[in-house]
Design a protein around this motif. Structure first.
Motif, short mmCIF file in Angstrom:
data_model
loop_
_atom_site.label_atom_id
_atom_site.label_comp_id
_atom_site.label_asym_id
_atom_site.label_seq_id
_atom_site.Cartn_x
_atom_site.Cartn_y
_atom_site.Cartn_z
N ARG A 1 0.81 -1.22 0.00
CA ARG A 1 0.00 0.00 0.00
C ARG A 1 0.85 1.26 0.00
O ARG A 1 0.72 2.12 -0.87
N GLU A 2 1.76 1.34 0.98
CA GLU A 2 2.51 2.59 1.12
C GLU A 2 3.76 2.62 0.24
O GLU A 2 4.40 3.66 0.12
N GLN A 3 4.13 1.44 -0.34
CA GLN A 3 5.34 1.38 -1.15
C GLN A 3 6.58 1.79 -0.33
O GLN A 3 7.46 2.52 -0.79
N ARG A 4 6.61 1.29 0.90
CA ARG A 4 7.75 1.56 1.79
C ARG A 4 8.66 0.33 1.80
O ARG A 4 8.18 -0.83 1.73
N VAL A 5 9.98 0.53 1.88
CA VAL A 5 10.95 -0.58 1.87
C VAL A 5 10.88 -1.35 3.18
O VAL A 5 11.13 -0.80 4.25
N LEU A 6 10.52 -2.64 3.04
CA LEU A 6 10.46 -3.53 4.21
C LEU A 6 11.70 -4.42 4.32
O LEU A 6 12.09 -4.80 5.42
N GLU A 7 12.29 -4.76 3.19
CA GLU A 7 13.41 -5.70 3.19
C GLU A 7 14.45 -5.28 2.15
O GLU A 7 14.11 -4.96 1.02
N LEU A 8 15.71 -5.29 2.58
CA LEU A 8 16.85 -5.10 1.68
C LEU A 8 17.72 -6.35 1.79
O LEU A 8 18.38 -6.56 2.80
N ASN A 9 17.72 -7.18 0.75
CA ASN A 9 18.39 -8.48 0.78
C ASN A 9 19.32 -8.59 -0.42
O ASN A 9 18.88 -8.80 -1.54
N LEU A 10 20.61 -8.45 -0.16
CA LEU A 10 21.63 -8.59 -1.21
C LEU A 10 22.69 -9.61 -0.77
O LEU A 10 23.89 -9.44 -0.98
N GLU A 11 22.25 -10.68 -0.15
CA GLU A 11 23.16 -11.69 0.40
C GLU A 11 23.94 -12.41 -0.70
O GLU A 11 23.37 -12.83 -1.71
N GLY A 12 25.26 -12.55 -0.48
CA GLY A 12 26.09 -13.46 -1.27
C GLY A 12 26.41 -13.02 -2.67
O GLY A 12 26.70 -13.87 -3.52
N TYR A 13 26.43 -11.71 -2.94
CA TYR A 13 26.73 -11.23 -4.30
C TYR A 13 28.15 -10.67 -4.41
O TYR A 13 28.47 -10.05 -5.43
N GLN A 14 28.96 -10.85 -3.39
CA GLN A 14 30.36 -10.39 -3.39
C GLN A 14 30.48 -8.89 -3.61
O GLN A 14 31.43 -8.41 -4.23
N LEU A 15 29.49 -8.16 -3.13
CA LEU A 15 29.54 -6.70 -3.22
C LEU A 15 30.66 -6.17 -2.35
O LEU A 15 30.91 -6.68 -1.25
N GLN A 16 31.33 -5.14 -2.83
CA GLN A 16 32.43 -4.55 -2.07
C GLN A 16 32.16 -3.05 -1.91
O GLN A 16 31.78 -2.37 -2.85
N GLY A 17 32.39 -2.58 -0.69
CA GLY A 17 32.17 -1.18 -0.39
C GLY A 17 31.90 -1.01 1.08
O GLY A 17 32.08 -1.94 1.88
N PHE A 18 31.46 0.21 1.46
CA PHE A 18 31.12 0.43 2.86
C PHE A 18 29.61 0.61 2.99
O PHE A 18 28.91 0.89 2.01
N MET A 19 29.14 0.41 4.20
CA MET A 19 27.70 0.54 4.45
C MET A 19 27.35 2.01 4.62
O MET A 19 27.83 2.69 5.54
N SER A 20 26.50 2.51 3.73
CA SER A 20 26.11 3.92 3.79
C SER A 20 25.27 4.18 5.02
O SER A 20 24.32 3.44 5.32
N PRO A 21 25.53 5.25 5.75
CA PRO A 21 24.71 5.60 6.92
C PRO A 21 23.28 5.97 6.53
O PRO A 21 22.39 6.01 7.38
N HIS A 22 23.04 6.24 5.22
CA HIS A 22 21.70 6.61 4.78
C HIS A 22 20.72 5.45 4.90
O HIS A 22 19.50 5.65 4.77
N ILE A 23 21.23 4.22 5.15
CA ILE A 23 20.31 3.10 5.39
C ILE A 23 19.38 3.42 6.56
O ILE A 23 18.24 2.95 6.61
N GLY A 24 19.87 4.24 7.49
CA GLY A 24 19.06 4.63 8.64
C GLY A 24 17.80 5.38 8.28
O GLY A 24 16.93 5.56 9.14
N ASN A 25 17.67 5.86 7.03
CA ASN A 25 16.47 6.57 6.59
C ASN A 25 15.38 5.63 6.07
O ASN A 25 14.29 6.09 5.72
N LEU A 26 15.67 4.34 5.96
CA LEU A 26 14.65 3.37 5.55
C LEU A 26 13.83 3.00 6.77
O LEU A 26 13.94 1.91 7.34
N SER A 27 13.00 3.93 7.19
CA SER A 27 12.38 3.86 8.51
C SER A 27 11.44 2.68 8.70
O SER A 27 11.10 2.34 9.83
N SER A 28 10.95 2.08 7.61
CA SER A 28 10.03 0.93 7.74
C SER A 28 10.77 -0.39 7.61
O SER A 28 10.14 -1.46 7.63
N LEU A 29 12.08 -0.34 7.47
CA LEU A 29 12.86 -1.55 7.20
C LEU A 29 12.72 -2.56 8.35
O LEU A 29 12.89 -2.22 9.52
N GLN A 30 12.40 -3.80 7.98
CA GLN A 30 12.27 -4.88 8.96
C GLN A 30 13.40 -5.91 8.82
O GLN A 30 13.77 -6.54 9.81
#
Length: 1008
Positions: A80-109
């Protein structure tokens, strides 16, 4: 009336219109709000993408403006609200740092980024995610501390942070996560104590803290975790007793706490209160006591590991453990050296799923049960080493065709290798070393094509080495040392290129040449063919062994020159070519081997100049004795200088005249010397028997020794022996403090003792032998014959005074001698005796090894002295040694082997006996000459009766008072007593060789 109806209709329309506008205004406002929130989440996701520096699988290519972010890969939104509930990028060998902006995904479960290559810290902004339930960040490269803000996510159920580089302490506030069920923090660098608040997380199902640096004790409050199923605390620094409340958490299925510092015992009824327990691992701690009797009813148990503790006593029946697949009792004190020890083994035939069985390094005795064939057909690994198992190896053991590992070393198995072992088609490691196995090596060994390691050393095997071993194309380790193997070395074996770790054929009776196929061992690290009867030249292509670190060819009959190609082996660290017939010069290029730490070329026929650089610049790292034609080298070697070749010159008339006069004078001088000699014989004058030392040491006068000892005053007397007295002196000219041994020539045998010591000291030089400085053979002030030897003074006196301090005379050491010091002293003494027996040009038997003849320098390094009873063993055909017949043995009662009392033959085994008694004396603190040892009893029988279960009752009280606590020290004691008994058995042939003693002592030292 009509007008009223119209008014009413207009009012209703107005009301509906207002409601319509109000409703649409609310929806419009909500749409505006959702759009703003969506923009925030879109920006947060784009910022997350910007922080990714490498996306090897192009997973984030869908993250673009052509798609709504809810359709991006790895994103799950609310419908309904089109809010991000899940961010799942497991096992893709991504390289980088975790952006602090993840904290703005307020509905994230759910946030799942595990099994990638994220680095940097965990953003504290994650604490803003108030609805977060699942946090999966395992197996990345995240560093820094666990953010305290994370404990604000009060709805968290699972936290997976294992497999990172996190450091610091676990946040104290973690106890506020009342809904937490899974907490995985293993495989990080966390330190400090486990927060007390963790024990209040009553919903916790899994607590994994393994492989960190956590410390402290586990409190009784762990019993509050009533629903806990898995507890992992492996490889930390936790200590104290495991709380008894832990054993009341009936929901537990896994307890894994190996490699910590836990102590105490296990409750006898623990398996009654833990009915679901499937895995119990408490290895490598300091636990003691018995195996809980309740284990007989642990029907759910699948894995039981208590290795490397101090458990003792009888093992209960395991017949009901039908699901057991891993059983590890290794390195404890289980068993009682009784035939009943094997009863629990018989119960294992009911464990039909058993795959791994380890009972090594315990006190189990008896024979292997014949019903071993009925054990689980799934058995893959069996470890039986270091017990007192005996008898023949059951042929039925070969029925376990799935075995990958079988270790039976350090027992007393006899008979031959069973032919049924041919069935071991998957065998990778087979170790039968240190038993009494006889017969020949069966050719079928070559059919075990999967073998990686084969060890059959220190047995009584005979016959040839089967060439079929060359069929084991995966073999990395082959150890056949110390047997009676004969014949040539098969080219198929020494050319086995898979041997990358070790080929050891030491101390056999192998003959022939070293095959040229040795060059095929290109990647081997250790090669030892010493103490055989090999001859011929050392192959030049031995320099092709590019990974070789240890090469020992000593004690053979190799001739020719030292191959210059050895200088190509840049990895070489240890090179022993001693006791051969090598000639020519030492290759100068050997000095360029930067890793070479030890070089022994003693007792060959080498000549020429000794290099000065590399290993040759360290006099303690090289041994050159017995090569009389060597010259030059660094000054510490004290070799004669090398002279350049002289050009032939014409003799003058003067030179010719001198030559003629010399030719005439020489016979006259020879006759004069003969006359003088005969006159001395007639006058019964003694001939100087110190001449053996004249060419090595400058003699010192009686006057100097008299002054150095204040006239040989009683205040300078530091010891006495069979044939004289030892004084402490100070040689004024050199300002050296020395020990002066003055012979009492009035005592019968003193002169012979002096001569024996002179002869022995002329031929020896070793860091663990007393160093002689000079000698004196003169007359005293009264014209009486005087003989003395001057040695380096040993600051800490004799070992005897440390073991048996004289309290009445206040001769008490400053400190107590620790177990570690005693082991190091034994290693020093064994090294000295091994040198005398095997490294001297003509082997020497000391004949009087005892504590008073072992001196300790200021670093507590032991030096064996007093060679007044020493005897040389004569060579026969340059291969074997004949025991020298002497008229009288001057050994000491209690230390002299029993065979010396029945014959006059001395042997190396005689010294081994004395060494064994020395070991027992150092462990018990009791002299072998005590009056209690009479009527057939001696120190050996005294220890044997207490071995092994009563050893602590006979240990030196000094040792008990300072350090005999814990598993390691007790195991060391047991091993030392075992060595002492093995060296001092009555039969010389059954005594352990001094070289085996040295190896085992070093293993014991390294385990402390």
């Amino acid at each position: 009336m009509f007008l009223n109806k119209m008014k009413l209709l207009l009012f209703s329309f107005t009301i509906n219109l207002l409601c319509f506008f109000q409703s649409n205004i609310a929806s419009f406002s909500l749409a505006i709000e959702n759009n703003n929130n969506n923009n925030d989440e879109l920006n947060a996701l784009l910022k997350f993408k910007e922080a990714i520096s490498n996306d090897p699988h192009k997973i984030l290519t869908s993250w673009n403006s052509s798609n709504h972010f809810c359709n991006w890969h790895g994103i799950t939104c609310s419908k309904r609200e089109q809010r991000v509930l899940e961010l799942n990028l497991e096992g893709y060998q991504l390289q980088g740092f975790m952006s602090p902006h993840i904290g703005n995904l307020s509905s994230l479960q759910t946030l799942n980024l595990q099994n990638n290559n994220f680095y940097g810290g965990i953003p504290p902004e994650l604490g803003h995610l108030s609805r977060l339930r699942l946090l999966f960040l395992a197996n990345n490269s995240l560093a820094g501390e666990i953010p305290t803000n994370l404990t604000s996510c009060l709805e968290l159920r699972r936290i997976y942070l294992q497999g990172n580089n996190l450091s610091g302490k676990i946040p104290m506030e973690i106890g506020s996560l009342k809904e937490l069920q899974w907490l995985w923090l293993a495989k990080n660098h966390l330190s400090g104590k486990i927060p007390y608040s963790i024990w209040n997380l009553s919903s916790l199902l899994v607590l994994s803290l393994s492989y960190n640096n956590l410390e402290g004790k586990i409190p009784q409050n762990i019993g509050n975790l009533k629903h806990l199923q898995i507890l992992g605390m492996v490889s930390n620094k936790l200590c104290g007793m495991l709380p008894y409340s832990l054993y009341n958490v009936s929901s537990l299925t896994y307890i894994s706490a190996t490699n910590n510092h836990f102590n105490g015992s296990l409750p006898a009824d623990m398996f009654f209160s833990l009915p679901r327990l499937q895995l119990f691992e408490i290895g490598s701690n300091q636990m003691s006591g018995s195996i809980p009797v309740s284990i007989t009813n642990a029907t759910s148990l699948r894995r039981f590991d208590v290795t490397n503790n101090s458990f003792l006593g009888k093992v209960p029946s395991l017949a009901k453990l039908h699901d057991l697949w891993w059983l590890n009792f290794g390195s404890n004190y289980l068993g009682s050296y009784s035939l009943k020890d094997s009863e629990f083994l018989e119960s294992l035939q009911n464990c039909s799923k058993l795959e791994i069985l380890d009972i090594s390094a315990n006190n189990f005795a008896g024979r292997l049960p014949e019903n071993i064939a009925n054990f689980s057909d799934r058995l893959r690994e069996i470890y039986l080493s270091d017990n007192l198992l005996f008898g023949e190896i059951p042929t039925t053991l070969g029925d376990h065709i799935n075995l990958d590992v079988l270790t039976m070393e350090l027992n007393f198995f006899i008979g031959s290798i069973p032919t049924t072992f041919v069935k071991f088609q998957t065998m990778k490691r087979l170790d039968l070393s240190y038993n009494k196995i006889s017969g020949q090596i069966p050719p079928f060994i070559g059919n075990l094509s999967q073998l990686l390691e084969l060890r059959i050393s220190n047995n009584m095997l005979r016959g040839n080495i089967p060439p079929s071993i060359g069929n084991c194309k995966s073999l990395e380790i082959l150890d056949l040392a110390t047997n009676n193997l004969s014949g040539v070395i098969p080219p198929e074996v020494i050319g086995l290129s898979s041997l990358t770790v070790l080929l050891n054929l030491y101390e056999n009776s192998l003959t022939g040449y070293l095959p040229g196929q040795v060059s095929l061992l290109k990647f081997i690290r250790q090669l030892d063919v010493s103490k055989n009867y090999l001859s011929g030249e050392i192959p030049e292509n031995i320099g092709e062994l590019v990974n070789l670190e240890y090469l020992n060819l000593q004690g053979n009959s190799f001739n020719g020159t030292i191959p210059s190609s050895l200088a190509m082996v840049k990895s070489l660290q240890h090179l022993d070519l001693s006791r051969n017939n090598l000639s020519g010069s030492i290759p100068t290029a050997l000095q360029d081997l930067s890793l070479l730490e030890y070089l022994n070329v003693s007792f060959n026929m080498l000549d020429g100049e000794v290099p000065r650089k590399g290993v040759f610049g360290n006099s303690t790292a090289i041994t050159l004795f017995g090569n009389v034609k060597l010259c030059g080298g660094i000054s510490e070697l004290k070799l004669p200088p090398c002279h350049g070749s002289k050009q032939p010159r014409h003799h003058s008339f003067k030179d010719i005249a001198v030559m003629i006069v010399s030719m005439v004078a020489f016979p006259v001088l020879l006759c004069s010397m003969f006359v003088a000699y005969m006159m001395r014989i007639r006058k019964n004058e003694p001939i100087s028997d110190s001449s053996a030392l004249n060419d090595l040491f400058e003699k010192v006068s009686y006057q100097r020794l008299h002054q150095a000892t204040n006239g040989f005053s009683a205040s300078n007397l530091i010891g006495s022996g069979n044939f004289g007295f030892v004084y402490k002196g100070n040689l004024a000219s050199t300002n050296k403090v020395v020990a002066i041994k003055v012979l009492n020539l009035q005592k019968k045998g003193a002169r012979a003792s002096f001569m024996a010591e002179c002869n022995a000291l002329k031929h020896i030089s070793h860091r663990n032998l007393v160093k002689i400085l000079t000698c004196c053979s003169s007359t005293d002030h009264n014209g009486r014959e005087f003989k003395a030897l001057v040695f380096k003074y040993m600051e800490n006196g004799s070992l005897d005074k440390w073991l048996h301090p004289d309290i009445e005379r206040f001769e008490v050491p400053k400190t107590l001698m620790s177990l570690n010091q005693r082991i190091r002293i034994l290693i020093d003494v064994a090294s000295a005796i091994s040198y005398l027996h095997y490294e001297c040009a003509q082997p020497i038997v000391h004949c009087d090894l005892k504590p008073s003849n072992i001196l300790l320098d200021d670093n507590m390094v032991a030096h064996v002295g007093d060679f007044g009873s020493a005897r040389f063993l004569s060579k026969i055909n340059d291969k074997s040694y004949k025991q020298n017949i002497i008229s009288r043995i001057n050994g000491t009662i209690g230390y002299t082997p029993p065979e010396y009392g029945m014959s006059s033959e001395v042997s190396k085994q005689g010294d081994t006996y004395s060494f064994g008694i020395l070991v027992l004396e150092m462990l018990t603190g009791r002299r072998p000459t005590e009056e209690t040892f009479q009527l057939g009893h001696n120190l050996h029988s005294y220890v044997r009766m207490a071995f092994p279960d009563k050893l602590l009752q006979i240990v030196d009280p000094i040792l008990l008072s300072i350090e005999i606590e814990g598993t390691t020290a007790k195991k060391c004691l047991y091993s030392l007593f075992r060595i002492g008994l093995a060296c001092s058995v009555e039969s010389p042939k059954e005594r352990m060789s001094i070289e085996c003693v040295s190896r085992e002592l070093n293993l014991i030292k390294n385990s402390l």
